[in-house]
Design an enzyme around this catalytic site. Structure first.
Site, PDB file in Angstrom:
ATOM      1  N   SER A  11      -5.327 -45.089  12.160  1.00 49.88           N
ATOM      2  CA  SER A  11      -6.202 -45.099  10.975  1.00 49.88           C
ATOM      3  C   SER A  11      -6.370 -46.505  10.392  1.00 49.88           C
ATOM      4  CB  SER A  11      -5.632 -44.153   9.925  1.00 49.88           C
ATOM      5  OG  SER A  11      -4.339 -44.599   9.520  1.00 49.88           O
ATOM      6  N   GLY A  12      -6.452 -47.505  11.267  1.00 48.85           N
ATOM      7  CA  GLY A  12      -6.666 -48.868  10.773  1.00 48.85           C
ATOM      8  C   GLY A  12      -8.150 -49.221  10.744  1.00 48.85           C
ATOM      9  N   LYS A  33      -0.195 -40.564  12.390  1.00 51.32           N
ATOM     10  CA  LYS A  33       1.157 -39.991  12.368  1.00 51.32           C
ATOM     11  C   LYS A  33       1.773 -40.061  10.982  1.00 51.32           C
ATOM     12  CE  LYS A  33       3.789 -43.993  13.994  1.00 51.32           C
ATOM     13  NZ  LYS A  33       4.696 -44.494  15.018  1.00 51.32           N
ATOM     14  N   GLU A 112      -7.086 -71.701   7.516  1.00 48.04           N
ATOM     15  CA  GLU A 112      -5.812 -71.250   8.102  1.00 48.04           C
ATOM     16  C   GLU A 112      -5.522 -72.063   9.353  1.00 48.04           C
ATOM     17  OE1 GLU A 112      -5.819 -66.995   8.630  1.00 48.04           O
ATOM     18  OE2 GLU A 112      -5.467 -66.653   6.497  1.00 48.04           O
ATOM     19  N   HIS A 226       4.859 -64.751  13.782  1.00 51.03           N
ATOM     20  CA  HIS A 226       4.322 -65.438  12.601  1.00 51.03           C
ATOM     21  C   HIS A 226       5.430 -66.312  12.035  1.00 51.03           C
ATOM     22  CE1 HIS A 226       2.484 -66.211   8.735  1.00 51.03           C
ATOM     23  NE2 HIS A 226       1.377 -65.626   9.153  1.00 51.03           N
ATOM     24  N   ARG A 272       0.434 -71.091  15.675  1.00 50.55           N
ATOM     25  CA  ARG A 272       1.622 -70.364  15.210  1.00 50.55           C
ATOM     26  C   ARG A 272       2.818 -70.470  16.147  1.00 50.55           C
ATOM     27  NH1 ARG A 272      -1.285 -64.997  12.671  1.00 50.55           N
ATOM     28  NH2 ARG A 272      -2.135 -66.182  10.951  1.00 50.55           N
ATOM     29  N   HIS A 329       4.533 -60.439  14.935  1.00 50.70           N
ATOM     30  CA  HIS A 329       3.388 -60.227  14.055  1.00 50.70           C
ATOM     31  C   HIS A 329       2.243 -59.537  14.785  1.00 50.70           C
ATOM     32  CE1 HIS A 329       0.776 -61.036  10.689  1.00 50.70           C
ATOM     33  NE2 HIS A 329      -0.027 -61.817  11.385  1.00 50.70           N
ATOM     34  N   ARG A 364      -3.319 -65.311  19.409  1.00 51.08           N
ATOM     35  CA  ARG A 364      -4.492 -65.014  18.580  1.00 51.08           C
ATOM     36  C   ARG A 364      -4.683 -66.061  17.492  1.00 51.08           C
ATOM     37  NH1 ARG A 364      -4.871 -62.650  13.684  1.00 51.08           N
ATOM     38  NH2 ARG A 364      -2.677 -62.057  13.762  1.00 51.08           N
TER      39      ARG A 364
HETATM   40  C1  SIN Z   1      -1.657 -64.549   7.560  1.00 52.11           C
HETATM   41  O1  SIN Z   1      -2.194 -64.327   6.497  1.00 52.11           O
HETATM   42  O2  SIN Z   1      -0.916 -65.497   7.746  1.00 52.11           O
HETATM   43  C2  SIN Z   1      -1.888 -63.595   8.677  1.00 52.11           C
HETATM   44  C3  SIN Z   1      -3.295 -63.609   9.088  1.00 52.11           C
HETATM   45  C4  SIN Z   1      -3.448 -63.215  10.517  1.00 52.11           C
HETATM   46  O3  SIN Z   1      -2.460 -62.948  11.193  1.00 52.11           O
HETATM   47  O4  SIN Z   1      -4.581 -63.235  10.998  1.00 52.11           O
END
Ligand code: SIN
Length: 526
Positions: A11-12, A33, A112, A226, A272, A329, A364
């Site tokens: 359900s995402g 679930k 980011e 992460h 990351r 993550h 990613r």
């Molecule tokens: C974050 O806010 O650091 C995670 C964002 C992501 O994993 O895309």
């Protein structure tokens, strides 16, 4: 026995995007679930990446995605995603999704790690997942039914065609769901690791289910760690978004030394895996690492979710430093699909983190995951909307339990999570992976799921799915004798562009005449 046209498990964001984009005459069921709002999507702090800025264009977003993915990506898939991203956001804005804007009503675009431009769209500051999920759920059409607390434990396949699933309801009773099309949107497997940003429900079920059904599973060695999970009371307590470093936050030692300064030209905003490996190095020498938030303006109003998390876990923000450790993550690998979401089993699809579309490569790029869920949900809807739905469903052949195999023993979950963190985590070696694989095989490894599962309790099934998924990760990580993106081998510390670039490790099992054939092969990305 329930029947529907399209059955979505999970359900995402991908699940709800697909559901609302399907034709209104198609009957849709979403099974989850737990509860509809319990998912990684709902927790997401980071935003959605799209080349919307004046200096930006989707080619730059394309190149950033490939560089973060260490060129293990499928370039066609990345090009389509990045070219579509601006219209995905614009459509949501037109439909009323409340993303963050400036006083003039222009979308705010954040920065980011590993992005070359400001292109991250947020909602509620650091509550983008909640913003988008509340919006998608509010748009749920009448033809979409949601069933909560229903745990899918088997995919029904006849002649390499998926016809439905078996699930256990709240009272542990078995329910059959038959469908023309079954979509797995169950998320990744973050809970396999001791330290994780993931929701408690994210236990690798979809991968194990698809593997047991005979679907191809690819790239399982690529796990993103992460760099900054809040660390308090000896455990991780949730994510501290990379956007904090995007706004000036810096990683420091107890004595205030900036640890990323000489490691990478992008310093704290390096990819990351590089930041996580650097922190790991300090932690393994017994040094705690902190995120210094003193350069971040108006921290509490810009990051309300993180501020709340810190307060709840006894971190005083007046000290301006948040203790952090890296943790699992995101899974880049998963059920191998094309850009429609089709797996190697007819009528079985996978969307979002459970799928391996080739978009993320070996690592990613930040804020590409909600984007992928929205993009893929719409792609699959577009394709399913062209299909006709005959109302005559054949019932599956009732598979009387041929063997009532009782699983003697399954690993203790805390031991499993520790073993995964120690040996299939941020830094891996042949010796560590071998000892992990031997340990997992004492419980049956990935072969544990044969036989009748009907009599098992939900928590036993979950542990079994975790064991299977862990085994797939460990075996793929042993096989890939190089380092790339989210897979770092201390004994093979470099990328091997002649040999491993664009090569995927694929797991598959076939069951014929009662005999199971488990295969692991290396194939070129197409
Ligand atoms: C974050 O806010 O650091 C995670 C964002 C992501 O994993 O895309």
């Amino acid at each position: 026995m329930r029947q529907t046209d399209v059955l979505i498990i999970g359900s995402g964001v991908a699940a709800f995007q697909l559901a609302r984009k399907l034709r209104s005459d198609i009957n849709v069921m979403i099974i989850t679930k737990s509860h509809m709002k319990e998912s990684n999507s709902y927790l997401a702090q980071g935003g959605i990446a799209a080349a919307l800025g004046e200096q930006d264009d989707s080619e730059k977003h394309f190149h950033d995605t490939l560089a973060a993915g260490r060129y293990h990506n499928n370039p066609d898939a990345v090009r389509k995603l990045t070219a579509t991203a601006p219209s995905v956001i614009k459509t949501l804005v037109q439909q009323g999704c409340p993303f963050d804007k400036d006083a003039q009503g222009k979308l705010l675009l954040g920065m980011e790690g590993a992005h070359s431009e400001n292109r991250i769209v947020h909602g509620g500051g650091d509550a983008t997942g909640k913003t988008i999920m509340d919006f998608l759920i509010s748009q749920r059409p009448k033809n979409v039914e949601v069933i909560e607390n229903s745990f899918v434990y088997e995919i029904l396949v006849e002649n390499n065609t998926c016809i439905g699933v078996k699930a256990k309801n709240e009272d542990n009773q078995i329910d059959y769901f038959l469908a023309h099309h079954v979509v797995l949107a169950t998320g990744g497997c973050g809970q396999l690791y001791r330290y994780t940003s993931n929701a408690e429900t994210v236990t690798g079920d979809g991968i194990a289910l698809a593997y047991l059904a005979g679907a191809e599973i690819a790239d399982m060695e690529f796990i993103q760690f992460h760099p900054t999970l809040l660390y308090a009371g000896g455990k991780t307590c949730g994510l501290v978004s990379e956007a904090v470093r995007g706004e000036g936050g810096r990683l420091i030692t107890e004595d205030g030394k900036a640890i990323m300064k000489d490691v990478h030209p992008l310093a704290d905003l390096a990819p990351r895996h590089i930041v996580s490996q650097t922190i790991y190095e300090y932690l393994s020498h017994g040094e705690q690492i902190y995120l210094d938030i003193s350069p971040v303006k108006d921290f509490s109003s810009r990051f309300p979710t993180i501020s709340d998390l810190c307060r709840k876990n006894g971190i005083d923000l007046k000290e301006k430093r948040i203790p952090v450790v890296p943790g699992s993550h995101f899974l880049m690998g998963g059920i191998q699909t094309d850009l429609v979401g089709r797996s190697s089993i007819q009528s079985l699809y996978a969307l979002g983190e459970v799928a391996c579309t080739g978009i993320h490569g070996a690592n990613r790029l930040a804020s590409n995951s909600l984007l992928e869920g929205l993009f893929m949900g719409e792609n699959l809807a577009r394709w399913l909307n062209t299909q006709s739905f005959s109302k005559s469903h054949k019932l599956p052949v009732w598979r009387e339990p041929s063997e009532n195999r009782s699983i003697k023993d399954l690993p203790d979950l805390q031991e499993l999570k520790k073993a995964m963190m120690d040996h299939a985590g941020i830094v891996r070696t042949r010796a560590g992976l071998m000892s992990l694989i031997n340990w997992l095989e004492r419980f049956g490894g990935e072969q544990v799921g044969d036989g009748n599962l009907d009599h098992m309790q939900k928590d036993t099934l979950t542990r079994m799915f975790m064991l299977i998924t862990a085994s797939l990760i460990a075996k793929a990580a042993l096989q890939r004798r190089e380092s790339r993106g989210g897979h770092y081998r201390q004994d093979f510390p470099c990328e091997k562009n002649h040999g491993w670039q664009q090569k995927q490790i694929i797991h598959c099992r076939k069951k014929e005449k009662g005999k199971v054939d488990e295969q692991i092969k290396v194939a070129t990305i197409t």
